[in-house]
Write a protein that holds these residues in place. Sequence first.
Motif, short mmCIF file in Angstrom:
data_model
loop_
_atom_site.label_atom_id
_atom_site.label_comp_id
_atom_site.label_asym_id
_atom_site.label_seq_id
_atom_site.Cartn_x
_atom_site.Cartn_y
_atom_site.Cartn_z
N GLU A 112 -10.58 -6.87 -1.16
CA GLU A 112 -9.90 -5.63 -1.55
C GLU A 112 -9.78 -5.53 -3.08
OE1 GLU A 112 -7.35 -7.13 2.06
OE2 GLU A 112 -8.52 -8.02 0.42
N PRO A 113 -9.73 -4.30 -3.61
CA PRO A 113 -9.46 -4.15 -5.04
C PRO A 113 -8.05 -4.62 -5.37
CG PRO A 113 -9.42 -2.02 -3.94
CD PRO A 113 -9.91 -3.01 -2.93
N ALA A 137 1.22 7.55 -1.55
CA ALA A 137 -0.10 8.19 -1.52
C ALA A 137 -0.87 7.86 -0.25
CB ALA A 137 -0.91 7.76 -2.74
N GLY A 138 -0.24 7.13 0.69
CA GLY A 138 -0.87 6.84 1.97
C GLY A 138 -1.74 5.60 2.00
N ARG A 139 -1.63 4.74 1.01
CA ARG A 139 -2.45 3.52 0.99
C ARG A 139 -1.74 2.36 1.70
NH1 ARG A 139 -5.69 4.39 -3.65
NH2 ARG A 139 -5.86 6.66 -3.88
N ARG A 140 -2.52 1.51 2.32
CA ARG A 140 -2.00 0.26 2.86
C ARG A 140 -1.99 -0.76 1.73
NH1 ARG A 140 -6.12 -1.29 7.30
NH2 ARG A 140 -7.47 -0.54 5.60
N LYS A 159 -5.10 -9.87 7.82
CA LYS A 159 -4.85 -8.43 7.73
C LYS A 159 -5.58 -7.84 6.54
CE LYS A 159 -0.24 -8.83 9.79
NZ LYS A 159 1.22 -8.65 9.56
N ARG A 160 -5.94 -6.59 6.65
CA ARG A 160 -6.61 -5.90 5.56
C ARG A 160 -5.67 -4.91 4.91
NH1 ARG A 160 -12.15 -6.91 4.72
NH2 ARG A 160 -11.69 -5.43 3.08
N ALA A 161 -5.84 -4.71 3.62
CA ALA A 161 -5.09 -3.69 2.87
C ALA A 161 -6.09 -2.83 2.13
CB ALA A 161 -4.13 -4.35 1.89
N ASP A 162 -5.64 -1.64 1.73
CA ASP A 162 -6.51 -0.80 0.89
C ASP A 162 -6.54 -1.31 -0.54
OD1 ASP A 162 -7.13 1.05 2.96
OD2 ASP A 162 -5.16 1.98 2.69
N ILE A 163 -5.42 -1.93 -0.95
CA ILE A 163 -5.32 -2.42 -2.32
C ILE A 163 -4.28 -3.53 -2.37
CG2 ILE A 163 -3.58 -0.76 -3.09
CD1 ILE A 163 -5.40 -0.50 -5.68
N LEU A 164 -4.50 -4.51 -3.22
CA LEU A 164 -3.56 -5.61 -3.42
C LEU A 164 -2.86 -5.41 -4.76
CD1 LEU A 164 -5.84 -8.65 -2.45
CD2 LEU A 164 -4.59 -7.11 -0.93
#
Length: 433
Positions: A112-113, A137-140, A159-164
């Motif tokens: 992840e970015p 903004a709706g990001r995980r 688990k995955r996230a949109d951003i760390l």
Amino acid sequence: MQEMVHKDQLKGHKAVVVGAGRSGLSAAALLESLGAGVRLLEKRTDFDVSQLDSRGLFNVEPVLGEHRPEHFQGADLVVVSPGISLAMVRGLCPAGQTVISELELASWFISEPVIAVTGTNGKTTTCMLIQKVLEKAGRRVFTGGNIGTPLSDHVLSGKRADILVLEVSSFQLQGCSGFTPHVGVLLNFSANHLDHHESEDEYFRAKMQLFARQGPMDLAVLPLDLRARVESDFRIKSNITYFAPTGRFHCPGLPGAHNQANMEAAMLACGFVDVSRNIFDQALLEFVPPPHRQEVFLQDKGVRYINDSKATTLEAMTAALKAFDSPIRLLAGGRYKGGDFSLLAGTLQEKAAKVYLFGDSREIFEDAWKNSADMEHFADLEQAAARAVQEAGPGDNVLLSPGTSSFDLFNNYQERGEAFKVAVRKATGITLQ
């Protein structure tokens, strides 16, 4: 990438983890999950080894007591917990042995970015603000690193996230050779941790490691007052943007010019990952800062009581004094980490009604402020708080902003902050319902 973590990846390899705190235990768990044989070194002889069993680390070998060269023999990899001197560990290791931080280890297995935030002051608050904005903004979002959850635990979770969003310290960055954030943020810089770093220059260079491997698709966010130093001494290959406080943001929970600067940095970081100014402003209005950071926890009979226990540096104390109105009754003291407190003499004369010193570093404060403030010393925080409550009147601000670490009387700044709140409530007679 997390999907590349499998149990035989480090089979046959031996690893040593130094430090059995949260990060050390997480690193040990990640290494064991990869198939490595793990030895865990911890100086505390009273460390509860049952913590290993509770984490399922049945094959980790604990070694308690002083670290010795033989503890590192035969290791393919050494992982050092934050706060432990890399120079000390390298001095015990055989020449050429790989020594890294837990942050570096975990970064090998993420895809992840990353938005990574460092700086002398304000890291945790800014990370939590960025998290709030991104979630708005709706990001995980996964938020951790030097706060809360170590990055190794995120890797292990699967688990995955949109951003760390990661808070990173100079200690962690010194042990990094590959960690590369998509957005790196340096909030500020001042003398700190000089009981750990050899010099202020070494401390600054550790912070600048955040940007060392960034490329043209990445962003470096830096304070404008460091521009000359950065551009003369470092070659950054990413996009660079500088910030300074403008006063354009409104967040009820974040007073003072220093927080305006932190909000500028957060906006630049969030804007780079396509978050609008409108979303950012909405998040500011809803944001509740973490405790122990200019936390107004009680108002009674016209007096405000403010817990700023996280202020462990001269600069953090200065920011707190400037963030609140006069008169201020300042509680300060603890284990000195560096900084010239005489630089605060003028601000104290202007804003402080009295200084209540407690614990260690009495001589440092008294020498620096002997002509600038009315001062009284107490053996502990409870006595200092009780006297401040007794002497405070309507319009006063009773402010705990120690300017030092907590390790003379407390295990950490959180314990110190909670002790202050308990002492104030005891002295005012106001108890929690």
